[in-house]
Design a protein around this motif. Structure first.
Motif, PDB file in Angstrom:
ATOM      1  N   VAL A  24       0.852  -1.195   0.000  1.00  0.00           N
ATOM      2  CA  VAL A  24       0.000   0.000   0.000  1.00  0.00           C
ATOM      3  C   VAL A  24       0.888   1.246   0.000  1.00  0.00           C
ATOM      4  O   VAL A  24       0.695   2.170  -0.794  1.00  0.00           O
ATOM      5  CB  VAL A  24      -0.954   0.033   1.226  1.00  0.00           C
ATOM      6  N   PHE A  28       1.507   4.504  -3.105  1.00  0.00           N
ATOM      7  CA  PHE A  28       1.192   5.920  -2.936  1.00  0.00           C
ATOM      8  C   PHE A  28       2.018   6.783  -3.892  1.00  0.00           C
ATOM      9  O   PHE A  28       3.129   6.419  -4.264  1.00  0.00           O
ATOM     10  CB  PHE A  28       1.481   6.370  -1.502  1.00  0.00           C
ATOM     11  N   GLN A  32       1.342  11.973  -1.869  1.00  0.00           N
ATOM     12  CA  GLN A  32       0.666  11.313  -0.748  1.00  0.00           C
ATOM     13  C   GLN A  32       1.658  10.952   0.346  1.00  0.00           C
ATOM     14  O   GLN A  32       1.401  11.176   1.523  1.00  0.00           O
ATOM     15  CB  GLN A  32      -0.076  10.060  -1.232  1.00  0.00           C
ATOM     16  N   GLU A  35       2.688  13.850   2.479  1.00  0.00           N
ATOM     17  CA  GLU A  35       1.685  14.344   3.435  1.00  0.00           C
ATOM     18  C   GLU A  35       1.470  13.408   4.616  1.00  0.00           C
ATOM     19  O   GLU A  35       0.752  13.743   5.554  1.00  0.00           O
ATOM     20  CB  GLU A  35       0.354  14.560   2.719  1.00  0.00           C
ATOM     21  N   LEU A  36       2.070  12.203   4.556  1.00  0.00           N
ATOM     22  CA  LEU A  36       1.838  11.214   5.612  1.00  0.00           C
ATOM     23  C   LEU A  36       3.068  11.056   6.489  1.00  0.00           C
ATOM     24  O   LEU A  36       4.199  11.178   6.026  1.00  0.00           O
ATOM     25  CB  LEU A  36       1.481   9.860   4.993  1.00  0.00           C
ATOM     26  N   TRP A  41       1.002   6.379  10.432  1.00  0.00           N
ATOM     27  CA  TRP A  41       0.235   5.789   9.332  1.00  0.00           C
ATOM     28  C   TRP A  41       0.293   4.263   9.409  1.00  0.00           C
ATOM     29  O   TRP A  41      -0.731   3.581   9.270  1.00  0.00           O
ATOM     30  CB  TRP A  41       0.769   6.285   7.970  1.00  0.00           C
ATOM     31  N   ARG A  44      -1.914   2.933  12.137  1.00  0.00           N
ATOM     32  CA  ARG A  44      -3.340   3.049  11.833  1.00  0.00           C
ATOM     33  C   ARG A  44      -3.770   2.003  10.813  1.00  0.00           C
ATOM     34  O   ARG A  44      -4.791   1.337  10.948  1.00  0.00           O
ATOM     35  CB  ARG A  44      -3.667   4.454  11.302  1.00  0.00           C
ATOM     36  N   ILE A  45      -2.954   1.835   9.757  1.00  0.00           N
ATOM     37  CA  ILE A  45      -3.313   0.904   8.684  1.00  0.00           C
ATOM     38  C   ILE A  45      -3.209  -0.539   9.195  1.00  0.00           C
ATOM     39  O   ILE A  45      -3.985  -1.407   8.788  1.00  0.00           O
ATOM     40  CB  ILE A  45      -2.461   1.169   7.412  1.00  0.00           C
ATOM     41  N   LEU A  48      -6.368  -1.177  11.008  1.00  0.00           N
ATOM     42  CA  LEU A  48      -7.447  -1.335  10.018  1.00  0.00           C
ATOM     43  C   LEU A  48      -7.392  -2.746   9.422  1.00  0.00           C
ATOM     44  O   LEU A  48      -8.415  -3.427   9.289  1.00  0.00           O
ATOM     45  CB  LEU A  48      -7.284  -0.273   8.920  1.00  0.00           C
ATOM     46  N   LEU A 153      -8.800  11.861 -10.330  1.00  0.00           N
ATOM     47  CA  LEU A 153      -8.360  12.690  -9.212  1.00  0.00           C
ATOM     48  C   LEU A 153      -7.705  13.978  -9.696  1.00  0.00           C
ATOM     49  O   LEU A 153      -6.991  13.978 -10.703  1.00  0.00           O
ATOM     50  CB  LEU A 153      -7.367  11.865  -8.389  1.00  0.00           C
ATOM     51  N   LYS A 154      -7.957  15.052  -8.984  1.00  0.00           N
ATOM     52  CA  LYS A 154      -7.292  16.330  -9.254  1.00  0.00           C
ATOM     53  C   LYS A 154      -6.629  16.802  -7.974  1.00  0.00           C
ATOM     54  O   LYS A 154      -7.282  16.898  -6.931  1.00  0.00           O
ATOM     55  CB  LYS A 154      -8.301  17.373  -9.737  1.00  0.00           C
ATOM     56  N   ARG A 155      -5.335  17.085  -8.041  1.00  0.00           N
ATOM     57  CA  ARG A 155      -4.623  17.656  -6.891  1.00  0.00           C
ATOM     58  C   ARG A 155      -4.933  19.138  -6.829  1.00  0.00           C
ATOM     59  O   ARG A 155      -4.927  19.824  -7.853  1.00  0.00           O
ATOM     60  CB  ARG A 155      -3.096  17.495  -7.057  1.00  0.00           C
ATOM     61  N   LEU A 156      -5.184  19.654  -5.639  1.00  0.00           N
ATOM     62  CA  LEU A 156      -5.533  21.064  -5.511  1.00  0.00           C
ATOM     63  C   LEU A 156      -4.391  21.902  -4.928  1.00  0.00           C
ATOM     64  O   LEU A 156      -4.536  23.097  -4.729  1.00  0.00           O
ATOM     65  CB  LEU A 156      -6.792  21.227  -4.650  1.00  0.00           C
ATOM     66  N   THR A 157      -3.269  21.240  -4.642  1.00  0.00           N
ATOM     67  CA  THR A 157      -2.172  21.997  -4.022  1.00  0.00           C
ATOM     68  C   THR A 157      -1.029  22.154  -5.015  1.00  0.00           C
ATOM     69  O   THR A 157      -0.974  21.475  -6.015  1.00  0.00           O
ATOM     70  CB  THR A 157      -1.650  21.282  -2.766  1.00  0.00           C
TER      71      THR A 157
ATOM     72  N   ARG B 118     -11.373  24.013  -2.324  1.00  0.00           N
ATOM     73  CA  ARG B 118     -10.199  24.814  -1.945  1.00  0.00           C
ATOM     74  C   ARG B 118     -10.459  25.552  -0.643  1.00  0.00           C
ATOM     75  O   ARG B 118      -9.579  25.644   0.212  1.00  0.00           O
ATOM     76  CB  ARG B 118      -9.836  25.794  -3.062  1.00  0.00           C
ATOM     77  N   HIS B 123      -6.958  18.658  -0.234  1.00  0.00           N
ATOM     78  CA  HIS B 123      -5.815  18.633  -1.142  1.00  0.00           C
ATOM     79  C   HIS B 123      -6.130  17.904  -2.444  1.00  0.00           C
ATOM     80  O   HIS B 123      -5.373  17.965  -3.400  1.00  0.00           O
ATOM     81  CB  HIS B 123      -4.605  17.981  -0.466  1.00  0.00           C
ATOM     82  N   GLU B 124      -7.245  17.168  -2.425  1.00  0.00           N
ATOM     83  CA  GLU B 124      -7.606  16.389  -3.611  1.00  0.00           C
ATOM     84  C   GLU B 124      -9.108  16.435  -3.837  1.00  0.00           C
ATOM     85  O   GLU B 124      -9.886  16.536  -2.893  1.00  0.00           O
ATOM     86  CB  GLU B 124      -7.227  14.907  -3.425  1.00  0.00           C
ATOM     87  N   MET B 125      -9.471  16.325  -5.111  1.00  0.00           N
ATOM     88  CA  MET B 125     -10.868  16.224  -5.505  1.00  0.00           C
ATOM     89  C   MET B 125     -10.982  14.937  -6.303  1.00  0.00           C
ATOM     90  O   MET B 125     -10.140  14.680  -7.179  1.00  0.00           O
ATOM     91  CB  MET B 125     -11.159  17.390  -6.454  1.00  0.00           C
ATOM     92  N   LEU B 126     -11.989  14.139  -6.023  1.00  0.00           N
ATOM     93  CA  LEU B 126     -12.155  12.866  -6.730  1.00  0.00           C
ATOM     94  C   LEU B 126     -13.543  12.755  -7.336  1.00  0.00           C
ATOM     95  O   LEU B 126     -14.498  13.380  -6.855  1.00  0.00           O
ATOM     96  CB  LEU B 126     -11.976  11.690  -5.772  1.00  0.00           C
ATOM     97  N   GLY B 144      -8.230  18.985 -15.473  1.00  0.00           N
ATOM     98  CA  GLY B 144      -7.093  18.650 -14.627  1.00  0.00           C
ATOM     99  C   GLY B 144      -7.212  17.346 -13.849  1.00  0.00           C
ATOM    100  O   GLY B 144      -6.385  17.052 -12.989  1.00  0.00           O
ATOM    101  N   PHE B 145      -8.255  16.549 -14.140  1.00  0.00           N
ATOM    102  CA  PHE B 145      -8.400  15.265 -13.464  1.00  0.00           C
ATOM    103  C   PHE B 145      -7.616  14.187 -14.205  1.00  0.00           C
ATOM    104  O   PHE B 145      -7.549  14.189 -15.432  1.00  0.00           O
ATOM    105  CB  PHE B 145      -9.877  14.843 -13.416  1.00  0.00           C
ATOM    106  N   LYS B 146      -7.022  13.273 -13.416  1.00  0.00           N
ATOM    107  CA  LYS B 146      -6.289  12.147 -14.009  1.00  0.00           C
ATOM    108  C   LYS B 146      -6.883  10.831 -13.542  1.00  0.00           C
ATOM    109  O   LYS B 146      -7.174  10.657 -12.361  1.00  0.00           O
ATOM    110  CB  LYS B 146      -4.827  12.198 -13.559  1.00  0.00           C
ATOM    111  N   GLU B 148      -7.057   7.243 -12.116  1.00  0.00           N
ATOM    112  CA  GLU B 148      -6.192   6.675 -11.090  1.00  0.00           C
ATOM    113  C   GLU B 148      -6.381   5.166 -10.941  1.00  0.00           C
ATOM    114  O   GLU B 148      -5.508   4.391 -11.249  1.00  0.00           O
ATOM    115  CB  GLU B 148      -6.555   7.320  -9.742  1.00  0.00           C
TER     116      GLU B 148
END
Lengths: 157, 157
Positions: A24, A28, A32, A35-36, A41, A44-45, A48, A153-157, B118, B123-126, B144-146, B148
């Motif tokens: 897993v 990433f 990703q 940010e972890l 992590w 936690r995983i 889970l 997925l779109k990254r916003l940062t 935002r 940080h991400e939109m899916l 801008g979406f890819k 995944e």
């Protein structure tokens, strides 16, 4: 070498857990991982994993050789489609050791998973695969799986 | 015709619900529809819609013309990635009326959704899209979406 498959014993689940969590992390993206915090992590995983794998509807099957060395595993459990409201068999993870690939071990493990799904009377079996992982997609297609929905997925940062 | 977008009022959510449930039903395969009883299914999915849409993190934005006619909507809310343990903005549904397509309305709605994400500091939109729906995939890629991960499914009956 004779390869056999069977349900994993409790002690073997620990090896499966270790391999699964490592896989897993490796899947990433760089963003990703950045940010972890790896230690919390992993904890936690790991929790889970323990919580999921012990569910009544979950099964881990392993493939081994004559010397009882672990060659690979498949982890299958119940998934549910929130849209239809029905349950299905979901492949949580499947893994074959690098040097043991292209020998049909993955196919044998998938057959175990399918047998379990049919016994449980699921009408569908699902799995998730990276869009870029075309070798795996081809294998699954050969086994009768069809691509259905994809995440974008779109990254916003 | 001037097109404007804004947050949906409570009364408009009822129209959104009706369109959204109809679209879910139409996207099902013949096999799925055969296995479902439409009346109880509609009730259950209606309750699920109500329960989700009223969450603090969920927003519905609509597009309308000068006469306040509903041209389309986007429903965005919080999703979470069980692997990373992080939350993201998830497009639950986006819809533009058949006769209003190819006018950039979907793009305007996606911009509203992105602005909300935002502001919320995701940080991400899916989003999820059918593998066969290439026109939609192209639009999302332009925004801008890819692609995944994809779901693959095998019917067992």
């Amino acid at each position: 070498m004779t390869i056999s498959t069977r349900r994993a014993k409790a002690a073997e689940i620990a090896s499966v857990k270790e391999i699964s969590i490592k896989a897993v992390w490796e899947r990433f993206s760089d963003e990703q991982r950045r940010e972890l915090d790896k230690e919390p992590w992993s904890r936690r995983i790991g929790e889970l994993f323990d919580m999921m794998v012990k569910k009544e509807s979950h099964r881990v099957f392993i493939a081994e050789d004559d010397n009882q060395a672990l060659l690979g595993y498949v982890w299958i459990g119940e998934g549910s489609n929130p849209m239809t409201g029905t349950n299905h068999g979901y492949i949580y993870d499947i893994f074959v050791k690098e040097e043991q690939r292209r020998k049909g071990i993955g196919m044998r493990l998938m057959e175990e998973a399918e047998r379990y799904c049919r016994k449980t009377e699921y009408h569908e079996m699902l799995l998730m695969v990276a869009v870029t992982n075309q070798p795996a997609q081809k294998l699954y297609a050969k086994q009768g799986f069809k691509a259905e929905q994809m995440y974008m997925l779109k990254r916003l940062t």
